[in-house]
Scaffold this active site. Structure first.
Site, PDB file in Angstrom:
ATOM      1  CB  THR B  89      -0.945   0.006   1.214  1.00 51.47           C
ATOM      2  OG1 THR B  89      -1.797  -1.123   1.122  1.00 51.47           O
ATOM      3  CG2 THR B  89      -1.783   1.276   1.267  1.00 51.47           C
ATOM      4  CB  ALA B 218       7.748  -9.475   3.140  1.00 49.90           C
ATOM      5  CB  CYS B 340     -22.363 -10.862   1.728  1.00 52.14           C
ATOM      6  SG  CYS B 340     -23.986 -10.640   1.042  1.00 52.14           S
TER       7      CYS B 340
END
Lengths: 211, 401
Positions: B89, B218, B340
């Site tokens: 990220t 990793a 869901c």
């Protein structure tokens, strides 16, 4: 962290009661659609004199809470009169199941609506409904009480997420107090559209976010 | 009763014999990785100091630089081109935001990403769009491949960066990165690729491919979580995106995660082509058996060009969360693209992106294999799946009976 579902939800999920179709049912309700996700079908057999639901079955194309709620509402509805069964709420079903996670309210409310739709179908077939109701702001707000706020598990009207609604020439506009890039914005928009566009005189649904 | 199937461990229910098939979400740490990291927690725990610092800091720096060399060698990069981060990220944020900031005045504000990128790229692109950047979300074909002609056509004089992943996180589609990089090179546009799910499993050599930025992590290869890296080709215009100290040659601020970096390098070293072939055999078994034994199943992604560890199938007429919960009760950990199951209650953007509908996403299940799986797991998961799917179809209003 505890497992999000109660033992009772899991039990109904694993062994759902009253599963299947009733051939030649007196009333049939279908809520949701494969295009939007979960879907529930409810079938009822009604004793014509007493208006007692003698048999009720359901089918579910949905997640665990959808299946468990479908199962528990058939248990609740069996043996009740149509008037009594109409009053079964999502809250009652949820309490019966020992509670449901707020984020799952959306999936489970569908089963309750399936039962109501089956009852409405019966009433329409037996001339118990006189005329189609015109969609007004009040009708819209009533429908929106079935759209759940995933943040709280309560409906979007009660939790003040719906800022404003207007109905004009079959176009319904709903202003939702969330930024358009909110985590649940798309899910709520889809849910609102699905609940309103099925109304007979609604041509278009506009869901507007505040930012 | 369900509770009897589980034994309670620290308040968490754990199946006695859990078969973990969600290795793209995270992997079990390898003991050898843990052993490599340990000294950097208990003995050499200093930060990496300069050569004028104290000896423990110099030793720590040595550990960090060795790790950097290890990671660089798996990409064919120079160690100086590797910047450690907290994971994929951060790496993708660093790449997109860093280049956007460096080139918005000099070149333009247009960015191109594929519409099936994972959230670090996709949502960073959306955030930049809100800040006034112009983003093209490239369409993909029914197997998830970026249309190369469309990519070429989308490039303008203002285009500063293209981000196309190597392998897809959900459906495993492996892009033709060579063709993509050649287009970028010819048009003189920077290319970032998210290789989180392909690093060490598929060839990627930055000496051979003109890729400018590569995101790796990793957690997908039995290394620790919380560590990743961004490869930044020497000379790439990029601004630092987090303010703070001058670590990582002033490219990434914050105390270096040296045990993490060491563990990451060890994890990368431990991946072998033999192992990858084993995972591929398990993947193929699951795909073949599911298609042969269970009716109404669709493979999502490409049969040939897919990540070796990934199988993704839609079991029609049934919903994914119900499947994964039943499978959990039978001791299998899997994930689904169903609305869901997701945190935003939205159906998988990848399945929708390849032209699937909600129904296809609703019943999609991802099986991802790792070092601790065996062929028996592949067989067992399909046996359990046939049972669960059949059972759920009995109660589905859509299934033919």
């Amino acid at each position: 962290m505890k497992f999000p579902y109660s033992e009772k939800v899991l039990e109904h999920f694993r062994n759902p009661r009253n599963v299947g179709k009733i051939e030649d049912p007196d009333g049939k309700g279908l809520e949701g659609s494969p295009a939007c996700g979960d879907m529930v079908a409810v079938y009822i057999k009604v004793e014509p004199e007493t208006k007692i639901i003698e048999d009720v079955k359901f089918e579910s194309y949905g997640c665990a809470s959808n299946i468990a709620t479908g199962s528990v509402i058939t248990e609740l509805a069996k043996g009740k009169t149509l008037e009594e069964a109409k009053k079964i709420t999502w809250k009652q079903a949820s309490e019966e199941l020992g509670g449901l996670p707020p984020i799952k309210a959306h999936c489970s409310v569908l089963a309750v609506e399936g039962l109501r739709a089956a009852i409405r179908d019966y009433e329409e077939k037996h001339g118990l409904v006189i005329e189609q109701e015109e969609t007004t702001e009040e009708v819209v707000r009533r429908r929106l009480k079935h759209v759940m706020n995933p943040l709280t598990g309560l409906d979007v009207v009660r939790t003040n997420l719906v800022l404003k609604t207007t109905v004009e020439d079959g176009v319904v506009r709903v202003v939702v107090d969330l930024p358009s890039d909110h985590q649940f914005a798309s899910a709520i928009k889809e849910d609102i559209t699905e609940k309103l566009e099925s109304l007979w005189d609604v041509k278009k649904v506009d869901v507007v976010f505040t930012e | 009763m369900l509770s009897e199937l589980y034994h309670i461990l620290g308040g968490v229910k754990i199946f006695e014999e859990m078969t973990y098939l969600d290795n793209s979400a995270c992997t079990r740490l390898d003991e050898r990785v843990f052993e490599a990291m340990k000294p950097y927690f208990f003995d050499t725990y200093a930060v990496a100091t300069s050569e004028f610092g104290y000896s423990m800091g110099i030793e720590a720096k040595e550990g960090l630089e060795q790790a950097r060399e290890g990671i660089a060698s798996r990409l064919g990069a120079d160690p100086g081109e590797i910047v450690f981060s907290s994971g994929s990220t951060e790496s993708s944020n660093m790449a997109l935001k860093g280049v956007a900031s460096a080139l918005k005045e000099k070149k333009g504000k247009h960015i191109i990403v594929s519409k099936i990128e994972d959230f670090p790229v996709l949502n960073t692109a959306k955030a930049l769009e809100k800040q006034g950047f112009d983003v093209t979300f490239l369409e993909v074909d029914p197997e998830g491949f970026v249309n190369l002609d469309e990519l070429e056509k989308a490039i303008t004089d203002e285009t500063i960066l293209i981000s196309v992943q190597q392998g897809n996180q959900e459906i495993g589609t492996v892009q033709d990165l060579k063709a993509v990089s050649e287009i970028c090179e010819a048009k003189d546009v920077l290319l970032h690729t998210d290789a989180t799910h392909s690093f060490t499993r598929l060839p990627l050599d930055v000496k051979e491919l003109p890729v400018d930025l590569v995101t790796i992590a990793a957690y997908t290869i039995h290394g620790p979580r919380g560590i990743g890296a961004l490869y930044i080709r020497e000379g790439t215009p990029i601004h630092k995106f987090m303010d703070g100290g001058f670590q990582e040659s002033n490219r990434r601020a914050g105390v270096e995660n040296i045990p993490g970096a060491v563990g990451f390098a060890k994890a990368a070293e431990l991946v072998t082509p033999e192992e990858t072939r084993k995972l591929q055999a398990m993947r193929d078994r699951v795909i073949e058996q599911a298609l042969a034994k269970i009716p109404r199943v669709t493979l999502n992604g490409s049969r040939e060009k897919r990540l070796p560890q990934n199988a993704n199938l839609t079991f029609h007429y049934v919903e994914g969360e119900s499947i994964t919960l039943h499978m959990d009760m039978r001791g299998f950990a899997l994930s689904t693209g169903s609305a869901c199951f997701s945190r935003s209650l939205e159906a998988s953007h990848v399945i929708m992106g390849i032209g699937g509908d909600h129904e296809r996403a609703h019943g999609s299940v991802r099986f991802t294999f790792g070092r601790y799986n065996s062929m028996e797991d592949a067989d067992a998961v399909i046996d359990a799946m046939s049972e669960v799917v059949a059972r759920l179809r009995v109660i589905s209003p859509l299934a033919e009976k």
